[in-house]
Design an enzyme around this catalytic site. Sequence first.
Site, PDB file in Angstrom:
ATOM      1  N   HIS A 125      55.998 -14.760  11.038  1.00 30.60           N
ATOM      2  CA  HIS A 125      56.938 -13.997  10.793  1.00 30.60           C
ATOM      3  C   HIS A 125      56.357 -12.557   9.850  1.00 30.60           C
ATOM      4  O   HIS A 125      55.707 -12.693   9.129  1.00 30.60           O
ATOM      5  CB  HIS A 125      58.145 -14.579   9.936  1.00 30.60           C
ATOM      6  CG  HIS A 125      58.971 -13.899   9.385  1.00 30.60           C
ATOM      7  ND1 HIS A 125      59.183 -13.353   7.965  1.00 30.60           N
ATOM      8  CD2 HIS A 125      60.201 -13.470  10.033  1.00 30.60           C
ATOM      9  CE1 HIS A 125      60.193 -12.871   7.631  1.00 30.60           C
ATOM     10  NE2 HIS A 125      60.962 -12.488   9.080  1.00 30.60           N
ATOM     11  N   HIS A 171      58.473  -3.170   6.946  1.00 29.08           N
ATOM     12  CA  HIS A 171      59.434  -3.744   6.781  1.00 29.08           C
ATOM     13  C   HIS A 171      60.832  -2.893   6.645  1.00 29.08           C
ATOM     14  O   HIS A 171      60.593  -2.240   5.602  1.00 29.08           O
ATOM     15  CB  HIS A 171      59.265  -4.882   5.937  1.00 29.08           C
ATOM     16  CG  HIS A 171      60.410  -6.026   5.961  1.00 29.08           C
ATOM     17  ND1 HIS A 171      60.812  -6.542   4.776  1.00 29.08           N
ATOM     18  CD2 HIS A 171      61.232  -6.366   6.980  1.00 29.08           C
ATOM     19  CE1 HIS A 171      61.744  -7.666   5.041  1.00 29.08           C
ATOM     20  NE2 HIS A 171      61.895  -7.523   6.129  1.00 29.08           N
TER      21      HIS A 171
END
Length: 598
Positions: A125, A171
């Site tokens: 992830h 991110h």
Amino acid sequence: MGSYRMCLCFTRKFKVTEAEPPSFVKDSFSLYSQDGSSMSPSELRLFLQEVQGWQGSDSDALSILDQFLRQRHHHFPRFTRTPPTLTLDDFHHLLFSPDFNPPIESQVHQDMRSPLSHYFIFTGHNSYLTGNQLSSDCSDVPIIKALQRGVRVIELDIWPNPSKDDIHVLHGRTLTTPVELVKCLRSIKEYAFHASPYPVIITLEDHLTADLQEKVAQMLTQTFGDLLYYPEAELKEFPSPEELKYRVLISTKPPKEYLEAKNGKPDSSLSQKGKDSDEDVWGREPTSAITADSTDQREGEKVDGETNETNEDDAEERDECETELCLPGGPIYKRLITIHAGKPKGGLEMALKVEVDKVRRLSLSEQELKKAAESHSIEIVRFTQKNFLRIYPKGTRFNSSNYKPLVGWLHGAQMVAFNMQGYGRYLWLMHGMFRANGGCGYIKKPDLLMNVGPDGNVFDPKAKYLVKKTLKVTVYMGDGWHLDFKQTHFDLYSPPDFYTRVGIAGVPADTLTKETKKIEDNWTPVWNEVFTFPLTVPELALLRVEVHEYDMTEKDDFAGQTCLPVWELKQGIRAVPLFDRKGDKMDSVRLLMRFEFV
């Protein structure tokens, strides 16, 4: 005078001698050695067959014995002893050697010719993050480390760079520093198949405009060339890992209209504040087991004026483009997508609908899975028999912690996505799971998750089952700490007081933890204790082992851990290597254990 006594005590207690064979090793040697002083190849073969469950001939045993003696004594000439034999000390070292006597198989041994959806896959992830989810650096280094460990699914969040003419990996809507997409792709190509020949899947969280999507398509084809796999038409069934050896696949949602953001509104499914309440049954993490970024748990903190509770899968919530012509660069980019992702409109029932002529990937957060499992557990299992289910950490795990992976596996989820830098017990479970099948990153799902009964029934994760088999574990002894640690690492003035915790992670009925007694002042503790674990679903059970050093005044010191898939355990007396907090194998530390199914 007191100082002098302390010095004497220090000198006496820190004398470390090599562990001599304990009584159970001496007994085994005496039982299988006719003369009591040496063990011949045929006697070794008999021991290996009767105790270790090994199948081989005298010549095979001779080969093992010869290789071992050469390694142990370095320049051992082949026929110094005619034939070569083992002394008691040699026999002890053979048993204690993870190279010659491992607890599980080190080679790929499962059928790899079934569709990809029939396998659990080692999944990362936000694979580009070096630390926490809010402010750590983005880099290709953690991607390389993941691939070297055997991870097969790499996730990249792709965004326009500030000038909107290139693609960054970061991110989104956080303070993480970006890395160029092309750098990540090149590193994936270089390291993709170092640990495993089976396919690497790149999951893209796409936040790009149409022209940048087209640029991504160019980067992918130019970087990977013939390694890139994509079908001529949308798949009705996934190819097998065997068919896809040394290939790279792309998984994302097909092109759709570009959305800048959601006006800063967090996804309602992730608006859960407060600390994670999923503490492991083994208690708090060992000291420093969490990544150094773990103190950065700024839950609900605002980043750039936005509440940082964004759904990492918000790209998958958008409406899918109905036609390839809806975007200028759409068709080229879309053609490269092998595993189509997306959440259909219409709620959970539609999301879990199994289509006859179509396969796809559905992504759920850990909370969404937990909620769905309460009312639709059987439907999830049926969905995962053909389609991919990916589970990802909830948005409040800012410190890159992880969650209980067993919930996803029990429902057949192929991609249980983990923060590989989020060191702790859940990541140890993930490492342990994927030691199975030779560590190739693909594990065939057990038949119970794939079977369909005559009445259409499938496995029910919530049902209670009868005990299928009982695992008997003997913890004999441990060794190697005096080689890997300083003499004062555990205690300043005396040798350590080690104890071992042994347990099962699996379905709730099988979950259990037990503990040996503490052996005081000994670098090579001998416990010789037996534990039994009744298992209702042994096909999905993991054996957990941790060694700690007892400390009367402070928190016990961590001294090593491992996790092993129960269904892969080799019977008999086995050398079990231990790993550090990050999951790296320690040089010398190992346990001698015995595994029996009764």
